[in-house]
Enzyme design. Structure first.
Site, PDB file in Angstrom:
ATOM      1  N   HIS A 111       0.847  -1.195   0.000  1.00  0.00           N
ATOM      2  CA  HIS A 111       0.000   0.000   0.000  1.00  0.00           C
ATOM      3  C   HIS A 111       0.889   1.254   0.000  1.00  0.00           C
ATOM      4  CE1 HIS A 111      -2.734   3.061   1.741  1.00  0.00           C
ATOM      5  NE2 HIS A 111      -3.684   2.363   1.163  1.00  0.00           N
ATOM      6  N   ALA A 347      -7.314   0.613  -5.230  1.00  0.00           N
ATOM      7  CA  ALA A 347      -7.205   1.341  -3.972  1.00  0.00           C
ATOM      8  C   ALA A 347      -7.901   2.702  -4.058  1.00  0.00           C
ATOM      9  CB  ALA A 347      -5.739   1.536  -3.608  1.00  0.00           C
ATOM     10  N   ALA A 348      -8.703   2.964  -3.033  1.00  0.00           N
ATOM     11  CA  ALA A 348      -9.481   4.217  -3.020  1.00  0.00           C
ATOM     12  C   ALA A 348      -8.559   5.435  -3.094  1.00  0.00           C
ATOM     13  CB  ALA A 348     -10.318   4.277  -1.753  1.00  0.00           C
ATOM     14  N   CYS A 349      -7.364   5.295  -2.528  1.00  0.00           N
ATOM     15  CA  CYS A 349      -6.477   6.464  -2.473  1.00  0.00           C
ATOM     16  C   CYS A 349      -5.741   6.676  -3.793  1.00  0.00           C
ATOM     17  CB  CYS A 349      -5.487   6.349  -1.332  1.00  0.00           C
ATOM     18  SG  CYS A 349      -4.733   4.728  -1.195  1.00  0.00           S
ATOM     19  N   HIS A 350      -6.068   5.804  -4.805  1.00  0.00           N
ATOM     20  CA  HIS A 350      -5.510   6.037  -6.146  1.00  0.00           C
ATOM     21  C   HIS A 350      -6.623   6.597  -7.011  1.00  0.00           C
ATOM     22  CE1 HIS A 350      -2.253   2.761  -5.528  1.00  0.00           C
ATOM     23  NE2 HIS A 350      -2.020   3.860  -4.862  1.00  0.00           N
TER      24      HIS A 350
END
Ligand code: PLP
Ligand code: SLP
Length: 405
Positions: A111, A347-350
């Site tokens: 991550h 991934a939500a943060c991408h």
């Protein structure tokens, strides 16, 4: 009707967790460091939460430190390596290798909360890094990690399970061998960390069995609040922790700041639920996920559905990473045409509009499949009726996109 299939991004907060948080907000607002009853009550509820969390991961309460979340935990571990290495060099009588940098080994599917602090320190010229590619099955091979060990290696960090593919990594196998050669050669002990964010609440996580020195716990992945915990085996005597923050003496001065009692109490309740119900949760999620995969094949035809997690690797019970074959069936576009499903391509943060470059491509998924990938991660409450609705939603999305070609 909305169907939530993004539990690897975050989970709802369990009702009993909400209740515990509310009760603590109302009745346990005292400063835990205060010596009068209101403070003592708050402190007691924090220590009860710590005990539940320790039990959940097979550790000791005194080895658990509360933080703001998983990102903070990973940064504490990774940044701490610099001081750990310096202290070790200063403790050595001989000065051989004194100007060499500490060496960190990790994988290419971690991550961002692991990869980015490592890259930051590497870019600053503070550490050397070896990034071990996972196999074409998306799973790292223990010997590929261990073969990168050198005399300056002082940290190995390998995630317990990947957030996009669901692949469970061989952490225990690596943990058994990490320091097998070191004692004979009087080299710095290698510290071993696993980011267990995606494993907790889905599979059994036993820190002792994994032979890790550090373990990352992330509350909002197992129906808890958005805080986290650092587990350090034998905190302060067997495993060093170098604080990122300095202030009061809270959390044995490893993570100072007035404690977030309500969220800590909530995290303790989330951990208690896992301790009591993990096998039920895990069995349910796997049953529903397998039903989802069967229905995807029925709906689109086996030849048009590819699962991006190899059948012969261990994987999380709740995760399905799937690519629908067909021009124009780009993952984020298919999801954008869905009216019920809440899910992601990675991934939500991408950014949600480009394929998971680092993880799926790194896991051997060809580009034309990676661009069509959709990550569907079920939860404790997901039902087969939800899946039936989701399948119909996907079918109408694909039909719409096929007609628009
Ligand atoms: C594998 C993994 N590690 C770390 C994190 C970061 O945790 P947090 O969101 O609490 O900072 C997440 C999720 O957000 C995650 O999925
Ligand atoms: O969505 C995920 O995989 C975790 C949050 Se970046």
């Amino acid at each position: 009707m909305a169907v939530y299939l993004d539990c690897n991004a975050t989970t709802p907060v369990a009702p009993s967790v909400v209740q515990k948080i509310t009760d603590a907000l109302n009745d346990e607002w005292g400063n835990p460091s205060s010596s009068y009853e209101l403070g003592v009550k708050s402190k007691k509820s924090i220590e009860e939460a710590r005990r539940h969390i320790a039990m959940m991961i097979g550790g000791k309460p005194e080895d658990v430190i509360f933080t703001s979340g998983g990102t903070e935990v990973n940064n504490i571990v990774i940044f701490g390596i610099v001081d750990y290495y310096k202290d070790w060099v200063n403790s050595q009588s001989s000065v051989e290798g004194i100007n060499e940098k500490p060496h960190v080994i990790t994988t290419n599917v971690e991550h961002d909360a692991v990869i980015q602090p490592i890259k930051h320190l590497e870019k600053k010229g503070v550490i050397d890094v070896s990034i071990v590619p996972v196999s074409r099955r998306g799973c790292v091979v223990p010997q590929d990690v261990l073969s990168q060990v050198r005399h300056t290696t002082c940290l190995i960090t390998v995630m317990l399970a990947n957030n996009e593919t669901g692949v469970i990594m061989p952490v225990e196998e690596i943990g058994r061998e990490v320091n097998s050669q070191r004692k004979k050669e009087k080299l710095i002990r290698i510290l071993f960390h696993t980011d267990a964010a995606q494993g907790i609440g889905k599979i059994k996580v036993d820190a002792d069995k994994l032979k890790v020195d550090y373990l990352t716990i992330v509350g909002h992945k197992f129906y808890g609040p958005r805080i986290g915990c650092l587990y350090a085996h034998g905190l302060g005597h067997e495993t060093p922790v170098y604080p990122l923050l300095h202030g009061g003496g809270q959390e044995q001065a490893y993570r100072p700041g007035t404690e977030n009692t309500p969220m800590i109490v909530g995290l303790g309740e989330a951990a208690r639920l896992v301790c009591e119900n993990l096998s039920t949760y895990s069995r349910h999620m796997e049953t529903v996920r397998d039903y989802l995969e069967e229905k995807l094949k029925e709906a689109f035809g086996e030849g048009h559905v590819t699962f991006n997690c190899s059948k012969d690797v261990k994987r999380l019970p709740n995760t399905c990473n799937v690519s629908l074959a067909g021009e124009g069936l780009v993952g984020h576009v298919v999801l954008s045409k869905c009216s019920c499903i809440m899910a992601s391509i990675g991934a939500a943060c991408h950014a949600q509009n480009k394929p998971s470059g680092r993880i799926l491509l790194a896991s051997g998924v060809p580009h034309n499949r990676a661009v069509n990938a959709i990550r569907l991660s079920v939860g404790r409450e997901t039902t087969t009726d939800d899946i039936d609705i989701a399948i119909e939603d996907l079918k109408q999305s694909v039909t719409t996109l096929s007609c628009n070609k």
